[in-house]
Write an enzyme that holds these catalytic residues in place. Sequence first.
Site, mmCIF file in Angstrom:
data_model
loop_
_atom_site.group_PDB
_atom_site.id
_atom_site.type_symbol
_atom_site.label_atom_id
_atom_site.label_comp_id
_atom_site.label_asym_id
_atom_site.label_seq_id
_atom_site.Cartn_x
_atom_site.Cartn_y
_atom_site.Cartn_z
ATOM 1 N N GLY A 50 0.861 -1.178 0.000
ATOM 2 C CA GLY A 50 0.000 0.000 0.000
ATOM 3 C C GLY A 50 0.894 1.224 0.000
ATOM 4 N N GLU A 51 0.582 2.204 0.821
ATOM 5 C CA GLU A 51 1.403 3.404 0.931
ATOM 6 C C GLU A 51 1.892 3.477 2.375
ATOM 7 O OE1 GLU A 51 3.601 6.465 0.656
ATOM 8 O OE2 GLU A 51 1.963 6.692 2.078
ATOM 9 N N SER A 52 3.188 3.331 2.562
ATOM 10 C CA SER A 52 3.732 3.143 3.913
ATOM 11 C C SER A 52 3.466 4.336 4.834
ATOM 12 C CB SER A 52 5.235 2.862 3.846
ATOM 13 O OG SER A 52 5.928 3.914 3.204
ATOM 14 N N CYS A 82 6.348 -5.166 0.538
ATOM 15 C CA CYS A 82 6.450 -3.848 -0.090
ATOM 16 C C CYS A 82 6.363 -2.733 0.960
ATOM 17 C CB CYS A 82 5.414 -3.710 -1.192
ATOM 18 S SG CYS A 82 5.733 -2.354 -2.348
ATOM 19 N N HIS A 176 5.352 -8.784 -4.048
ATOM 20 C CA HIS A 176 3.996 -9.141 -3.632
ATOM 21 C C HIS A 176 3.661 -10.592 -4.011
ATOM 22 C CE1 HIS A 176 2.513 -4.969 -2.826
ATOM 23 N NE2 HIS A 176 3.416 -4.654 -3.725
ATOM 24 N N GLU A 178 1.392 -12.331 -2.759
ATOM 25 C CA GLU A 178 -0.065 -12.503 -2.613
ATOM 26 C C GLU A 178 -0.807 -12.256 -3.929
ATOM 27 O OE1 GLU A 178 0.612 -8.122 -1.938
ATOM 28 O OE2 GLU A 178 1.673 -9.988 -1.486
#
Length: 202
Positions: A50-52, A82, A176, A178
């Site tokens: 996502g966005e850390s 990520c 990723h 997943e």
Amino acid sequence: MPASPVIGVLALQGDVREHLVALAAADAVARPVRRPEELAGVDGLVLPGGESTTISKLAVLFGLLEPLRARVREGMPVYGTCAGMILLADKILDPRSGQETVGGIDMIVRRNAFGRQNESFEAAVEVRGVPGDPVHGVFIRAPWVESVGARAEVLAEHDGHIVAVRQGNALATSFHPELTGDHRVHALFVDMTRAWRRAESL
């Protein structure tokens, strides 16, 4: 004690559903985690992509950051992909203003090191501890690890850069797994969690 460990996915932002599916396929009981009481009920936790910066700020807002740091210090297994890798770093080379990390892995991480969204790519990655063929790595605005301390073990590199690291019960990948339908990295994490839970029950 049930055979399948209960593993949460931090569900504040990012690709939560994909991790829930991968964990279930790897024989875990998978649950979203948004509140401290939900965190208290899991054996391990995934920090998704996502966005850390957004995830860290939301973790503060939801009262999760300090409880999460405490559980990681206590040894709870945690896996970051990520943005999750960035959150597990003890140090970020180029943090945004106000960005915090959970910590847990003695490494320095560079955000967006492999480029912007339109420079995303896929590659075969040999991951130590994952049997069989190389893992299909999906790199999306991915970080890499600039350096690791003595306590951290490098599990994989790509193009001369560290992209997978483990330190004790903490695991992190730049890519990723997943998103690929290959659940072997998640199976590794489920096994880590199962072993930790077994040791805690002795």
